[in-house]
Design a protein around this motif. Structure first.
Motif, PDB file in Angstrom:
ATOM      1  N   VAL A  76     -46.773 -13.536  75.378  1.00 18.98           N
ATOM      2  CA  VAL A  76     -46.628 -14.802  76.378  1.00 18.98           C
ATOM      3  C   VAL A  76     -46.126 -13.899  77.583  1.00 18.98           C
ATOM      4  O   VAL A  76     -47.008 -14.258  78.791  1.00 18.98           O
ATOM      5  CB  VAL A  76     -45.615 -15.900  75.926  1.00 18.98           C
ATOM      6  N   ARG A  77     -45.207 -13.207  77.537  1.00 14.85           N
ATOM      7  CA  ARG A  77     -44.778 -12.482  78.745  1.00 14.85           C
ATOM      8  C   ARG A  77     -45.634 -11.919  79.451  1.00 14.85           C
ATOM      9  O   ARG A  77     -45.849 -12.002  80.673  1.00 14.85           O
ATOM     10  CB  ARG A  77     -43.454 -11.661  78.335  1.00 14.85           C
ATOM     11  N   GLN A  78     -46.549 -11.131  78.801  1.00 13.60           N
ATOM     12  CA  GLN A  78     -47.567 -10.206  79.049  1.00 13.60           C
ATOM     13  C   GLN A  78     -48.520 -10.841  79.782  1.00 13.60           C
ATOM     14  O   GLN A  78     -49.045 -10.720  81.018  1.00 13.60           O
ATOM     15  CB  GLN A  78     -48.124  -9.413  78.292  1.00 13.60           C
ATOM     16  N   PHE A  79     -48.772 -12.178  79.061  1.00  8.76           N
ATOM     17  CA  PHE A  79     -50.070 -13.264  79.517  1.00  8.76           C
ATOM     18  C   PHE A  79     -49.756 -13.730  80.916  1.00  8.76           C
ATOM     19  O   PHE A  79     -50.639 -13.981  81.743  1.00  8.76           O
ATOM     20  CB  PHE A  79     -50.290 -14.003  78.421  1.00  8.76           C
ATOM     21  N   ILE A  80     -48.455 -13.840  81.072  1.00  8.75           N
ATOM     22  CA  ILE A  80     -48.277 -14.572  82.502  1.00  8.75           C
ATOM     23  C   ILE A  80     -47.410 -13.674  83.425  1.00  8.75           C
ATOM     24  O   ILE A  80     -47.083 -14.061  84.703  1.00  8.75           O
ATOM     25  CB  ILE A  80     -47.316 -15.764  82.245  1.00  8.75           C
ATOM     26  N   ASN A  81     -47.112 -12.388  83.052  1.00  5.55           N
ATOM     27  CA  ASN A  81     -46.900 -11.227  83.792  1.00  5.55           C
ATOM     28  C   ASN A  81     -45.318 -11.772  84.225  1.00  5.55           C
ATOM     29  O   ASN A  81     -44.968 -11.602  85.322  1.00  5.55           O
ATOM     30  CB  ASN A  81     -47.547 -11.159  85.047  1.00  5.55           C
ATOM     31  N   ALA A  82     -44.568 -12.120  83.622  1.00  2.00           N
ATOM     32  CA  ALA A  82     -42.976 -12.537  83.736  1.00  2.00           C
ATOM     33  C   ALA A  82     -42.248 -11.205  83.613  1.00  2.00           C
ATOM     34  O   ALA A  82     -42.855 -10.244  82.843  1.00  2.00           O
ATOM     35  CB  ALA A  82     -42.596 -13.589  82.631  1.00  2.00           C
ATOM     36  N   ASP A  83     -41.317 -11.312  84.160  1.00  2.00           N
ATOM     37  CA  ASP A  83     -40.371  -9.817  84.322  1.00  2.00           C
ATOM     38  C   ASP A  83     -39.898  -9.721  82.993  1.00  2.00           C
ATOM     39  O   ASP A  83     -39.603  -8.404  82.462  1.00  2.00           O
ATOM     40  CB  ASP A  83     -39.368 -10.002  85.316  1.00  2.00           C
ATOM     41  N   SER A  84     -39.357 -10.570  82.379  1.00  5.12           N
ATOM     42  CA  SER A  84     -38.858 -10.564  81.127  1.00  5.12           C
ATOM     43  C   SER A  84     -38.854 -11.411  79.929  1.00  5.12           C
ATOM     44  O   SER A  84     -39.193 -12.606  80.563  1.00  5.12           O
ATOM     45  CB  SER A  84     -36.954 -10.590  81.581  1.00  5.12           C
ATOM     46  N   ILE A  85     -38.652 -10.955  78.814  1.00  4.77           N
ATOM     47  CA  ILE A  85     -38.746 -12.365  77.743  1.00  4.77           C
ATOM     48  C   ILE A  85     -37.586 -13.351  77.976  1.00  4.77           C
ATOM     49  O   ILE A  85     -37.633 -14.631  77.453  1.00  4.77           O
ATOM     50  CB  ILE A  85     -38.769 -11.847  76.293  1.00  4.77           C
ATOM     51  N   GLU A  86     -36.655 -13.078  78.578  1.00  6.49           N
ATOM     52  CA  GLU A  86     -35.634 -14.069  78.886  1.00  6.49           C
ATOM     53  C   GLU A  86     -36.009 -15.337  79.845  1.00  6.49           C
ATOM     54  O   GLU A  86     -35.690 -16.228  79.860  1.00  6.49           O
ATOM     55  CB  GLU A  86     -34.553 -13.617  79.609  1.00  6.49           C
ATOM     56  N   GLU A  87     -37.319 -15.133  80.474  1.00  3.32           N
ATOM     57  CA  GLU A  87     -37.796 -16.226  81.248  1.00  3.32           C
ATOM     58  C   GLU A  87     -38.935 -16.874  80.762  1.00  3.32           C
ATOM     59  O   GLU A  87     -39.460 -17.691  81.238  1.00  3.32           O
ATOM     60  CB  GLU A  87     -38.504 -15.425  82.579  1.00  3.32           C
ATOM     61  N   VAL A  88     -39.173 -16.516  79.132  1.00  2.14           N
ATOM     62  CA  VAL A  88     -40.094 -17.243  78.508  1.00  2.14           C
ATOM     63  C   VAL A  88     -39.334 -18.124  77.587  1.00  2.14           C
ATOM     64  O   VAL A  88     -39.087 -17.704  76.480  1.00  2.14           O
ATOM     65  CB  VAL A  88     -41.044 -16.417  77.725  1.00  2.14           C
ATOM     66  N   ILE A  89     -39.477 -19.508  77.873  1.00  2.00           N
ATOM     67  CA  ILE A  89     -38.862 -20.482  77.100  1.00  2.00           C
ATOM     68  C   ILE A  89     -39.871 -21.175  76.146  1.00  2.00           C
ATOM     69  O   ILE A  89     -41.061 -21.685  76.583  1.00  2.00           O
ATOM     70  CB  ILE A  89     -38.193 -21.830  77.661  1.00  2.00           C
ATOM     71  N   PHE A  90     -39.627 -21.278  74.796  1.00  2.00           N
ATOM     72  CA  PHE A  90     -40.799 -21.718  74.230  1.00  2.00           C
ATOM     73  C   PHE A  90     -40.442 -23.471  74.118  1.00  2.00           C
ATOM     74  O   PHE A  90     -39.132 -23.987  73.806  1.00  2.00           O
ATOM     75  CB  PHE A  90     -40.541 -21.547  72.685  1.00  2.00           C
ATOM     76  N   THR A  91     -41.437 -24.393  74.276  1.00  2.00           N
ATOM     77  CA  THR A  91     -41.270 -25.734  74.231  1.00  2.00           C
ATOM     78  C   THR A  91     -42.114 -26.379  73.373  1.00  2.00           C
ATOM     79  O   THR A  91     -42.970 -25.796  72.676  1.00  2.00           O
ATOM     80  CB  THR A  91     -41.385 -26.128  75.850  1.00  2.00           C
ATOM     81  N   ARG A  92     -42.170 -27.843  73.431  1.00  2.00           N
ATOM     82  CA  ARG A  92     -42.989 -28.672  72.622  1.00  2.00           C
ATOM     83  C   ARG A  92     -44.473 -28.754  73.427  1.00  2.00           C
ATOM     84  O   ARG A  92     -45.436 -29.352  72.999  1.00  2.00           O
ATOM     85  CB  ARG A  92     -42.794 -29.989  72.309  1.00  2.00           C
ATOM     86  N   GLY A  93     -44.322 -28.253  74.977  1.00  2.00           N
ATOM     87  CA  GLY A  93     -45.615 -28.363  75.472  1.00  2.00           C
ATOM     88  C   GLY A  93     -45.245 -28.764  77.076  1.00  2.00           C
ATOM     89  O   GLY A  93     -44.348 -28.664  77.312  1.00  2.00           O
ATOM     90  N   THR A  94     -46.387 -28.897  77.659  1.00  2.00           N
ATOM     91  CA  THR A  94     -46.171 -29.119  79.341  1.00  2.00           C
ATOM     92  C   THR A  94     -45.023 -30.246  79.572  1.00  2.00           C
ATOM     93  O   THR A  94     -44.254 -29.991  80.365  1.00  2.00           O
ATOM     94  CB  THR A  94     -47.510 -29.468  79.983  1.00  2.00           C
ATOM     95  N   THR A  95     -45.362 -31.256  78.979  1.00  2.00           N
ATOM     96  CA  THR A  95     -44.387 -32.270  79.030  1.00  2.00           C
ATOM     97  C   THR A  95     -43.011 -32.016  78.797  1.00  2.00           C
ATOM     98  O   THR A  95     -42.368 -32.433  79.651  1.00  2.00           O
ATOM     99  CB  THR A  95     -44.968 -33.624  78.346  1.00  2.00           C
ATOM    100  N   ASP A  96     -43.007 -31.512  77.921  1.00  2.00           N
ATOM    101  CA  ASP A  96     -41.632 -31.019  77.336  1.00  2.00           C
ATOM    102  C   ASP A  96     -40.951 -30.251  78.475  1.00  2.00           C
ATOM    103  O   ASP A  96     -39.800 -30.191  78.758  1.00  2.00           O
ATOM    104  CB  ASP A  96     -41.495 -30.321  75.978  1.00  2.00           C
ATOM    105  N   GLY A  97     -41.640 -29.500  78.965  1.00  2.00           N
ATOM    106  CA  GLY A  97     -41.362 -28.253  79.982  1.00  2.00           C
ATOM    107  C   GLY A  97     -40.837 -28.741  81.192  1.00  2.00           C
ATOM    108  O   GLY A  97     -40.003 -28.528  81.784  1.00  2.00           O
ATOM    109  N   ILE A  98     -41.667 -29.854  81.595  1.00  2.00           N
ATOM    110  CA  ILE A  98     -41.404 -30.682  83.063  1.00  2.00           C
ATOM    111  C   ILE A  98     -40.118 -31.437  82.615  1.00  2.00           C
ATOM    112  O   ILE A  98     -39.229 -31.493  83.645  1.00  2.00           O
ATOM    113  CB  ILE A  98     -42.465 -31.517  83.206  1.00  2.00           C
TER     114      ILE A  98
END
Ligand SMILES: Cc1ncc(COP(=O)(O)O)c(C=O)c1O
Length: 405
Positions: A76-98
């Protein structure tokens, strides 16, 4: 792309079945995409052979599951080009993230602060901010949408002010297809020091998501619209913001130490992942991303645009059909109404012919009210659709008209 569509269709078992004794014409991908065999197989393999909980086991399967789960985070990190895996939070979906951002980052807001969204948001990117505004006595403002479904650029400048603390907006409207001017909105938000949240639920299958190039502070999407499993999603957040933010939900995994009176919290990304995670969701999402990455996103977009233009050309020739969402820059999502006919009746007649569309308010009631509508018929096009699907869809709409008018 044309030659490979047949090969792509082969990979989706749902397309091989008969619905009401007809081949399925699936035009509801904005609601959820069909799942390719590789994703189904990967999840099935996890349940059959690899089931174990992550991050806490001392045995072979637990280690292997943890390895796959964290490998998915890197995918996922590579897919969105985030700097670090620390910036990739797994959630239940868009709604949950918001909801996570509204609850956690939202705690920094004070009375009188302004939250800005747009008039074309999905309910999930509207209600969370309404609740936050009520809780914190903030002002919720809306960037206006033009009759074409495009964002009014003057309104961007008017609504985002020195008092704005958060600008949360969709990259692609789920009802009109409008691709919004992300760069313009982010630039304006940065000028006033507001943070941005991009709802990429629809955008993620349309354009390359690069959080650094987009310059957004938060970004959310759901796996199920990206050929992956239900109940799983991603929140990207800038590391400095996530570190500063208070915890959201509490439970196992998000803690570091607990005593009877006090708890210290885990580091990122686990700080925001309370409880046993959706392990097969993460692993299935990584497989879905690998599937999607096989194709050039520009080619997929072009393929879908071609089909949308074909459908629009034919639909426009049918008297009494009115199309909503005529933005220059839009995804292959077609919303329409038929004069004097309820959208549900059209949906039912299409369904009788094995054609899956969505009817109703599409979780955008405020926008529909603005356009004086209660609902539309929505046909949304994806990588596996072909010209035949479009012809069958248009013929079915003509038939609905003959039956209903
Ligand atoms: C633009 C947009 N935002 C948010 C959502 C909510 O996504 P989910 O229900 O997967 O959380 C959707 C779903 O249709 C959407 O299209």
């Amino acid at each position: 792309m044309d030659n490979s569509i047949a090969q792509i269709r082969e990979q989706f078992p749902a397309l091989k079945q008969k619905i009401r004794e007809r081949n399925l014409v699936y035009l509801d991908s904005a609601a959820t995409s069909l799942k390719p065999q590789v994703v189904i197989d990967r999840i099935s393999k996890f349940y059959s052979l690899e089931t174990a909980n992550v991050h806490r086991g001392a045995h072979f399967l637990a280690d292997a599951a943890t390895g796959e789960f964290e490998k998915a985070r890197e995918t996922v990190r590579q897919f969105i080009n985030a700097d670090s895996i620390e910036e990739v939070i797994f959630t239940r979906g868009t709604t949950d993230g918001i909801n996570l951002v509204a609850a956690s980052y939202g705690s920094f807001l004070n009375e009188g602060d302004e939250i800005v969204i747009t008039e074309l948001e999905h309910h999930s990117n509207t209600v969370a901010w309404q609740l936050l505004a009520e809780r914190k006595k903030c002002v919720l403002k809306y960037i206006e949408v033009l009759p074409s479904g495009e964002i009014d650029l003057n309104s961007v400048n008017q609504q985002i002010t020195a008092k704005t603390k958060i600008v949360a907006f969709s990259g692609c409207s789920n009802i009109l297809g409008t691709l919004t001017p992300i760069e313009t909105i982010v630039k304006k938000a940065k000028q006033v020091g507001a943070v941005t949240l991009l709802d990429a639920a629809q955008y993620v299958t349309q354009k390359k998501v690069d959080v650094k190039a987009l310059g957004v502070d938060f970004l959310v999407f759901s796996s199920h619209k990206l050929f992956g499993p239900f109940g799983f999603g991603v929140l990207y957040g800038r590391k400095d913001l996530l570190n500063a933010m208070p915890v959201y939900q509490s439970g196992g995994s998000m803690i570091s130490t607990v005593d009877y009176q006090h708890t210290t919290f885990n580091h990122l990304p686990f700080k925001f992942e309370a409880g046993t995670p959706h392990i097969e969701g993460a692993i299935g999402t990584a497989t879905a991303i690998d599937f999607f990455n096989q194709y050039k996103i520009e080619n997929i977009f072009e393929h879908e645009q071609k089909l949308m233009n074909l459908a629009l050309t034919e639909l426009k020739q049918i008297e009494d059909i009115k199309i909503f969402g005529t933005a220059q820059n839009k995804a292959a999502i077609i919303s329409f109404v038929m004069k004097g006919v309820h959208h549900s009746d059209i949906g039912q007649i299409l369904d009788q012919q094995g054609i899956a569309v969505r009817v109703g308010h599409h979780c955008t009631q405020p926008l529909l009210k603005k356009f004086d509508l209660t609902g539309t018929v929505r046909a949304s096009i994806s990588i596996y659709n072909n010209e035949d699907d479009i012809h069958q869809f248009v013929e079915a709409v003509k038939k609905a008209k003959r039956m209903l008018l």
